[in-house]
Design a protein around this motif. Structure first.
Motif, short mmCIF file in Angstrom:
data_model
loop_
_atom_site.label_atom_id
_atom_site.label_comp_id
_atom_site.label_asym_id
_atom_site.label_seq_id
_atom_site.Cartn_x
_atom_site.Cartn_y
_atom_site.Cartn_z
N CYS A 88 0.81 -1.22 0.00
CA CYS A 88 0.00 0.00 0.00
C CYS A 88 0.84 1.27 0.00
N SER A 89 2.15 1.17 0.28
CA SER A 89 3.00 2.35 0.26
C SER A 89 3.92 2.41 -0.95
N GLY A 90 3.91 1.37 -1.79
CA GLY A 90 4.69 1.41 -3.03
C GLY A 90 5.83 0.43 -3.12
N LYS B 134 20.64 -2.72 -6.31
CA LYS B 134 19.46 -1.87 -6.54
C LYS B 134 18.59 -1.78 -5.29
N SER B 135 18.51 -2.85 -4.50
CA SER B 135 17.76 -2.81 -3.25
C SER B 135 18.51 -2.06 -2.17
N LEU B 136 19.84 -2.16 -2.20
CA LEU B 136 20.65 -1.49 -1.18
C LEU B 136 20.44 0.02 -1.20
N LEU B 137 20.13 0.58 -2.36
CA LEU B 137 19.87 2.01 -2.45
C LEU B 137 18.71 2.43 -1.55
N TYR B 138 17.73 1.54 -1.36
CA TYR B 138 16.57 1.82 -0.51
C TYR B 138 16.79 1.38 0.94
N LEU B 139 17.74 0.47 1.15
CA LEU B 139 17.90 -0.16 2.46
C LEU B 139 19.16 0.27 3.23
N ASN C 43 15.51 5.40 5.63
CA ASN C 43 15.22 6.00 4.33
C ASN C 43 13.71 6.10 4.05
N ALA C 44 12.90 5.37 4.81
CA ALA C 44 11.46 5.35 4.57
C ALA C 44 10.83 6.66 5.01
#
Length: 109
Positions: A36-38, A69-74, A96-97
């Motif tokens: 629900c948040s993307g 690519k996931s590490l950029l968000y994590l 980062n959230a």
């Protein structure tokens, strides 16, 4: 870097023993579109399935593998464990959230 809290480290190591995972098994952490948040968190046990671009971290005796690519968000996230009244299990403390859903399984940046 992704870190693991003391409680999460103990829980993961106990779970790996209970589920009879082979030596060399690691925790793959990632992000995929959805929720629900993307964005949704992905967490699973794997062994010897390294992919090009994987980044490896080890903390509290737990080996964590994440694609770039996931590490950029994590980056900077701590994997933690709760056994409280609001739910039992692993969860992500992600600096980062900018927004998370009420269940904590999806987020946005």
């Amino acid at each position: 870097m992704i870190t693991v809290s003391e409680k999460a480290g103990e829980y993961i190591k106990d779970l790996m023993v209970k589920e009879n995972h082979a030596p060399g098994t690691f925790v793959r952490v990632g992000v995929k579109g959805g929720g629900c948040s993307g964005l949704e968190y992905v967490l699973k046990f794997e062994s010897d399935d390294h992919q090009e671009g994987d980044q490896t971290f080890e903390d509290k005796g737990v080996k964590i593998v994440v694609q770039m690519k996931s590490l950029l968000y994590l980056y900077g996230t701590e994997l933690d464990y709760s056994d409280g009244l609001n739910g039992k299990g692993l969860y992500f403390n992600n600096p980062n959230a900018t927004r998370t859903c009420s269940c904590g399984e999806s987020f946005a940046v």
